[in-house]
Design a protein around this motif. Structure first.
Motif, PDB file in Angstrom:
ATOM      1  N   UNK A 164       0.828  -1.204   0.000  1.00  0.00           N
ATOM      2  CA  UNK A 164       0.000   0.000   0.000  1.00  0.00           C
ATOM      3  C   UNK A 164       0.864   1.256   0.000  1.00  0.00           C
ATOM      4  N   UNK A 165       1.955   1.222   0.757  1.00  0.00           N
ATOM      5  CA  UNK A 165       2.847   2.385   0.782  1.00  0.00           C
ATOM      6  C   UNK A 165       3.625   2.496  -0.532  1.00  0.00           C
ATOM      7  N   UNK A 166       3.957   1.364  -1.134  1.00  0.00           N
ATOM      8  CA  UNK A 166       4.594   1.398  -2.456  1.00  0.00           C
ATOM      9  C   UNK A 166       3.673   2.101  -3.446  1.00  0.00           C
ATOM     10  N   UNK A 167       2.369   1.784  -3.358  1.00  0.00           N
ATOM     11  CA  UNK A 167       1.380   2.393  -4.256  1.00  0.00           C
ATOM     12  C   UNK A 167       1.222   3.889  -4.010  1.00  0.00           C
ATOM     13  N   UNK A 168       1.671   4.352  -2.842  1.00  0.00           N
ATOM     14  CA  UNK A 168       1.623   5.783  -2.541  1.00  0.00           C
ATOM     15  C   UNK A 168       2.834   6.509  -3.106  1.00  0.00           C
ATOM     16  N   UNK A 169       3.752   5.740  -3.705  1.00  0.00           N
ATOM     17  CA  UNK A 169       4.922   6.336  -4.325  1.00  0.00           C
ATOM     18  C   UNK A 169       6.122   6.464  -3.403  1.00  0.00           C
ATOM     19  N   UNK A 170       6.084   5.842  -2.226  1.00  0.00           N
ATOM     20  CA  UNK A 170       7.194   5.945  -1.288  1.00  0.00           C
ATOM     21  C   UNK A 170       8.323   4.991  -1.668  1.00  0.00           C
ATOM     22  N   UNK A 171       9.542   5.413  -1.398  1.00  0.00           N
ATOM     23  CA  UNK A 171      10.709   4.562  -1.595  1.00  0.00           C
ATOM     24  C   UNK A 171      10.811   3.584  -0.430  1.00  0.00           C
ATOM     25  N   UNK A 172      11.699   2.606  -0.544  1.00  0.00           N
ATOM     26  CA  UNK A 172      11.888   1.662   0.555  1.00  0.00           C
ATOM     27  C   UNK A 172      12.347   2.370   1.821  1.00  0.00           C
TER      28      UNK A 172
END
Length: 218
Positions: A164-172
């Protein structure tokens, strides 16, 4: 050495890319074509690491050529970056859904194009938070009924949260900070989620997350 093919119907673009790649010690242009059909033949002959491909072309457009590449198991390691005149092209979501690893503007600085080639060659994706938000907006507007990925049920609760956070555009690194985890732990969760969902790369993982209503978290 990163082996690259460029497929674009504009000769000036091909010449520019050719000159740029030849100027770098770690990149090599192994083929080029002026339309999608010829480009597909070149890609099959050379099996490059990265393809830089225009979206709008004669004979076979970039999206159709992309699908041919991603459907060919012999080309599973080939990564495709779509070249576009517009930052948020109408075909963004379709291209990401079909396996593109990202986008680069045709008028981007040479350094940006080289970075794109290197990032994608490492198996990462060119998907900034701004582009991610655009993808989410387009998908929500065009396909209000979500169709979940059939294997999303296999994700653990933590994997769903990370995706879900990946889908928000956040990096690792950003996700690690948000969830108070190590970057390596986040990377492991992302890798496992990609494996379970059979995502080619992070860009396609975002598409699957949106389709499955996993993100972005509020």
């Amino acid at each position: 050495m990163i082996r690259v093919v460029v497929v674009d119907d504009q000769a000036l673009i091909r010449v520019g890319v050719r000159t740029l790649l030849r100027s770098e010690p770690d990149t090599e242009l192994v083929g080029e074509a002026a339309d999608g059909r010829a480009g597909l033949a070149v890609v099959r002959d050379t099996a490059p690491d990265v393809v830089l491909m225009d979206i709008r072309m004669p004979e076979m457009d970039g999206l159709a050529t992309l699908r041919e590449i991603t459907d060919d198991q012999a080309l599973a390691s080939v990564r495709v970056v779509m070249l576009t005149t517009f930052g948020l092209d109408e075909y963004v979501f379709a291209a990401l859904r079909d396996g593109a690893s990202g986008f680069i503007l045709k008028d981007a600085d040479p350094e940006e194009l080289l970075r794109a080639v290197r990032v994608v060659a490492r198996g990462e994706s060119l998907l900034s938070p701004g582009v991610t938000r655009s993808v989410i907006s387009q998908f929500t507007r065009r396909a209000p009924v979500m169709i979940a990925h059939p294997d999303v049920k296999d994700l653990t609760a933590r994997e769903r949260e990370v995706v879900a956070w990946v889908a928000a555009g956040l990096s690792n690194d950003d996700i690690a900070s948000e969830l108070v985890l190590s970057t390596e732990t986040v990377r492991t969760h992302v890798s496992r989620a990609m494996l379970k969902l059979k995502a080619r790369d992070r860009a396609q993982l975002v598409v699957f997350a949106i389709q499955s209503d996993l993100g972005p978290p509020m």
